[in-house]
Write a protein that holds these residues in place. Structure first.
Motif, short mmCIF file in Angstrom:
data_model
loop_
_atom_site.label_atom_id
_atom_site.label_comp_id
_atom_site.label_asym_id
_atom_site.label_seq_id
_atom_site.Cartn_x
_atom_site.Cartn_y
_atom_site.Cartn_z
N PHE A 207 36.63 38.01 28.27
CA PHE A 207 35.54 37.07 28.11
C PHE A 207 34.64 37.10 29.33
O PHE A 207 35.12 37.12 30.46
CB PHE A 207 36.08 35.65 27.90
N ASP A 208 33.36 37.11 29.11
CA ASP A 208 32.38 37.06 30.19
C ASP A 208 31.79 35.67 30.27
O ASP A 208 31.24 35.18 29.29
CB ASP A 208 31.25 38.07 29.95
N GLY B 282 23.25 36.18 37.86
CA GLY B 282 22.91 36.11 36.45
C GLY B 282 23.20 37.34 35.62
O GLY B 282 23.09 37.30 34.41
N TYR B 283 23.60 38.46 36.25
CA TYR B 283 23.84 39.64 35.42
C TYR B 283 24.88 40.62 35.98
O TYR B 283 25.37 41.46 35.24
CB TYR B 283 22.53 40.40 35.19
N LYS B 284 25.25 40.54 37.24
CA LYS B 284 26.25 41.44 37.81
C LYS B 284 27.62 40.78 37.79
O LYS B 284 27.75 39.58 37.95
CB LYS B 284 25.90 41.77 39.26
N GLU B 285 28.66 41.59 37.60
CA GLU B 285 30.01 41.04 37.65
C GLU B 285 30.32 40.58 39.07
O GLU B 285 30.16 41.32 40.03
CB GLU B 285 31.04 42.07 37.19
N PHE C 45 44.17 37.11 28.60
CA PHE C 45 42.77 36.90 28.28
C PHE C 45 42.00 36.83 29.61
O PHE C 45 41.93 35.77 30.22
CB PHE C 45 42.57 35.61 27.48
N PRO C 46 41.49 37.95 30.09
CA PRO C 46 40.71 37.94 31.33
C PRO C 46 39.36 37.26 31.12
O PRO C 46 38.74 37.39 30.06
CB PRO C 46 40.52 39.42 31.65
N ILE C 47 38.92 36.55 32.14
CA ILE C 47 37.61 35.93 32.14
C ILE C 47 36.88 36.37 33.40
O ILE C 47 37.35 36.15 34.51
CB ILE C 47 37.71 34.39 32.11
N THR C 48 35.76 37.02 33.21
CA THR C 48 34.95 37.47 34.35
C THR C 48 33.77 36.52 34.53
O THR C 48 33.38 35.81 33.61
CB THR C 48 34.43 38.91 34.14
#
Length: 94
Positions: free
Chosen positions: A70-71, A27-30, A19-22
């Motif tokens: 998941f972000d 506020g909007y870029k990875e 389950f990767p979490i980034t």
């Protein structure tokens, strides 16, 4: 589900999965920084922390099937607090 086996002799067909979490930057870029939770068939899990974006991770855990990505809308500065919170939550529900 994996820690509490069924009583009717039906076995779950569960393989390890991730389950990767980034995390985000501005506020909007990875952001450079992610977590990968590795779930084992016996219900145990481990967390790997990386200083790169998920798509740039070179670790072999990256090749394991991921069930969902998941972000997290927070900056990567919260990664250690996030890990502690997750560990605490798992301990109280186990």
């Amino acid at each position: 589900m994996r820690r509490h086996p069924r009583q009717d002799n039906i076995k779950y067909q569960f393989n390890e999965c991730t389950f990767p979490i980034t995390f985000t930057r501005d506020g909007y870029k990875e952001a450079d920084g992610c977590l990968i939770l590795l779930m084992e068939p016996d219900g145990k899990y481990s967390i790997k922390k990386f200083d790169t974006r998920y798509m740039d991770v070179k670790d072999p855990v990256r090749q394991i099937y991921h069930a969902a990505i998941f972000d997290c809308d927070d900056e990567p500065t919260v990664i250690d607090d996030f890990i502690k919170s997750l560990d605490d939550k798992v301990k109280t529900t186990a």
